[in-house]
Design a protein around this motif. Structure first.
Motif, mmCIF file in Angstrom:
data_model
loop_
_atom_site.group_PDB
_atom_site.id
_atom_site.type_symbol
_atom_site.label_atom_id
_atom_site.label_comp_id
_atom_site.label_asym_id
_atom_site.label_seq_id
_atom_site.Cartn_x
_atom_site.Cartn_y
_atom_site.Cartn_z
ATOM 1 N N LEU A 38 0.826 -1.193 0.000
ATOM 2 C CA LEU A 38 0.000 0.000 0.000
ATOM 3 C C LEU A 38 0.865 1.249 0.000
ATOM 4 O O LEU A 38 2.058 1.185 0.242
ATOM 5 N N PRO A 39 0.269 2.448 -0.259
ATOM 6 C CA PRO A 39 1.033 3.691 -0.262
ATOM 7 C C PRO A 39 1.773 3.885 1.048
ATOM 8 O O PRO A 39 1.298 3.521 2.113
ATOM 9 N N ILE A 40 2.935 4.532 0.984
ATOM 10 C CA ILE A 40 3.812 4.643 2.144
ATOM 11 C C ILE A 40 3.514 5.899 2.942
ATOM 12 O O ILE A 40 3.369 6.983 2.408
ATOM 13 N N LEU A 41 3.435 5.744 4.260
ATOM 14 C CA LEU A 41 3.308 6.851 5.187
ATOM 15 C C LEU A 41 4.285 6.581 6.302
ATOM 16 O O LEU A 41 4.258 5.532 6.922
ATOM 17 N N THR A 42 5.199 7.523 6.576
ATOM 18 C CA THR A 42 6.251 7.309 7.551
ATOM 19 C C THR A 42 5.843 7.823 8.912
ATOM 20 O O THR A 42 5.368 8.932 9.046
ATOM 21 N N GLN A 92 15.254 -4.250 7.944
ATOM 22 C CA GLN A 92 14.890 -4.105 9.343
ATOM 23 C C GLN A 92 13.369 -4.095 9.487
ATOM 24 O O GLN A 92 12.678 -3.348 8.798
ATOM 25 N N LEU A 93 12.873 -4.933 10.378
ATOM 26 C CA LEU A 93 11.444 -5.016 10.654
ATOM 27 C C LEU A 93 11.230 -4.944 12.155
ATOM 28 O O LEU A 93 11.885 -5.665 12.915
ATOM 29 N N ALA A 94 10.334 -4.066 12.584
ATOM 30 C CA ALA A 94 9.991 -3.954 13.998
ATOM 31 C C ALA A 94 8.523 -4.300 14.172
ATOM 32 O O ALA A 94 7.677 -3.838 13.402
ATOM 33 N N TYR A 95 8.230 -5.119 15.164
ATOM 34 C CA TYR A 95 6.869 -5.583 15.407
ATOM 35 C C TYR A 95 6.348 -4.984 16.707
ATOM 36 O O TYR A 95 7.008 -5.075 17.748
ATOM 37 N N ARG A 96 5.169 -4.409 16.634
ATOM 38 C CA ARG A 96 4.510 -3.909 17.837
ATOM 39 C C ARG A 96 3.486 -4.943 18.286
ATOM 40 O O ARG A 96 2.613 -5.342 17.512
ATOM 41 N N LEU A 97 3.617 -5.393 19.523
ATOM 42 C CA LEU A 97 2.765 -6.460 20.038
ATOM 43 C C LEU A 97 1.960 -5.958 21.233
ATOM 44 O O LEU A 97 2.408 -5.102 21.998
ATOM 45 N N ARG A 98 0.777 -6.549 21.377
ATOM 46 C CA ARG A 98 -0.123 -6.209 22.482
ATOM 47 C C ARG A 98 -0.677 -7.506 23.051
ATOM 48 O O ARG A 98 -0.920 -8.459 22.316
ATOM 49 N N GLN A 99 -0.891 -7.535 24.356
ATOM 50 C CA GLN A 99 -1.438 -8.737 24.971
ATOM 51 C C GLN A 99 -2.894 -8.949 24.573
ATOM 52 O O GLN A 99 -3.700 -8.025 24.597
ATOM 53 N N SER A 100 -3.201 -10.180 24.194
ATOM 54 C CA SER A 100 -4.565 -10.542 23.813
ATOM 55 C C SER A 100 -4.762 -12.015 24.136
ATOM 56 O O SER A 100 -4.006 -12.857 23.657
ATOM 57 N N GLY A 101 -5.757 -12.299 24.944
ATOM 58 C CA GLY A 101 -6.021 -13.691 25.296
ATOM 59 C C GLY A 101 -4.882 -14.361 26.024
ATOM 60 O O GLY A 101 -4.670 -15.568 25.880
ATOM 61 N N GLY A 102 -4.110 -13.589 26.773
ATOM 62 C CA GLY A 102 -3.011 -14.158 27.546
ATOM 63 C C GLY A 102 -1.710 -14.319 26.793
ATOM 64 O O GLY A 102 -0.743 -14.855 27.344
ATOM 65 N N PHE A 120 6.641 -2.287 11.395
ATOM 66 C CA PHE A 120 7.348 -1.126 10.871
ATOM 67 C C PHE A 120 8.484 -1.598 9.969
ATOM 68 O O PHE A 120 9.377 -2.336 10.413
ATOM 69 N N TYR A 121 8.466 -1.160 8.725
ATOM 70 C CA TYR A 121 9.531 -1.482 7.775
ATOM 71 C C TYR A 121 10.651 -0.466 7.922
ATOM 72 O O TYR A 121 10.412 0.743 7.948
ATOM 73 N N GLN A 122 11.877 -0.950 8.017
ATOM 74 C CA GLN A 122 13.064 -0.128 8.246
ATOM 75 C C GLN A 122 12.871 0.775 9.463
ATOM 76 O O GLN A 122 13.351 1.913 9.501
ATOM 77 N N ASN A 123 12.125 0.271 10.440
ATOM 78 C CA ASN A 123 11.907 0.922 11.732
ATOM 79 C C ASN A 123 11.176 2.261 11.641
ATOM 80 O O ASN A 123 11.205 3.041 12.592
ATOM 81 N N SER A 124 10.499 2.535 10.534
ATOM 82 C CA SER A 124 9.824 3.830 10.431
ATOM 83 C C SER A 124 8.507 3.800 9.664
ATOM 84 O O SER A 124 7.657 4.653 9.891
#
Length: 210
Positions: free
Chosen positions: A14-18, A152-162, A170-174
């Motif tokens: 999809l289109p890029i937004l930093t 570089q790939l950064a993953y944002r994680l959230r607790q769900s169902g334990g 995030f691609y290239q951390n941004s």
């Protein structure tokens, strides 16, 4: 095409937004061995490595079948769908919401199966420092290929169902996948509603399978 470039197809469809991923607050840092969020990303990296090594012999259908359960385990697909759709989500029917979640899941699996279709020595490395973002955690990884620059790939994680599940990448951390999708999805929904977005996601799935 090099896997290191195709691997980012999920983010760059999809289109890029930093966006910056480092808000000006103090973050705790936890060793990777003690953090369950890292274990989730390790499961994803192992699953992707397996389908890369399976490559053409597995075929698209085989790779999709193998990575599907990993996606279900590691990603919070309902939350990602809702966050990607944005405010329009609240006015949609329950039937449309369910159909969108299923289409989003199909698209996620298809793009992984389509992009990670061969292996030539690529290796994932997880950063041992896991950062907190409020109630979320950020796990950074690097995909290294024998040739070309690391991805570089950064993953944002959230607790769900334990368990800790991915809600953004995030691609290239941004470059936020969530932000790019929300921008594109809002345009599609404003024109054709939920059904148009479902059709768009199914088109992405079909394209990835070619």
């Amino acid at each position: 095409m090099s896997v290191s470039f195709r691997a980012v197809g999920l983010v760059l469809t999809l289109p890029i937004l930093t966006l910056a991923i480092s808000p000006a607050v103090t973050h705790a840092v936890l060793p990777v061995s003690e953090d369950p969020a890292s274990a989730s990303i390790r499961s994803l990296d192992n699953g992707l490595t397996a389908i890369m090594k399976g490559g053409k012999a597995m075929g698209f259908a085989g790779r999709a079948a193998q990575i599907g359960p990993v996606v279900d385990q590691v990603f919070d697909i309902p939350a990602m769908t809702r966050l990607s759709v944005g405010p329009a989500w609240t006015s949609m029917t329950e039937g449309d919401k369910t159909a969108l979640i299923m289409a989003f899941r199909r698209s996620t699996i298809a793009q992984y199966a389509g992009n990670f279709d061969g292996w030539s020595g690529e290796v994932f490395t997880i950063d041992p420092k896991v950062e907190t973002r409020g109630s979320d955690r950020l796990v950074k990884t690097v995909l290294k290929a024998p040739k070309g620059n690391p991805t570089q790939l950064a993953y944002r994680l959230r607790q769900s169902g334990g368990s800790w599940r991915v809600i953004d990448i995030f691609y290239q951390n941004s470059i936020s996948q969530l932000a790019t999708r929300r921008s594109d999805f809002a345009r599609i929904v404003s024109i054709g509603g939920a059904k148009a977005l479902i059709a768009h996601l199914d088109q992405l799935s079909a394209k990835a399978a070619r």
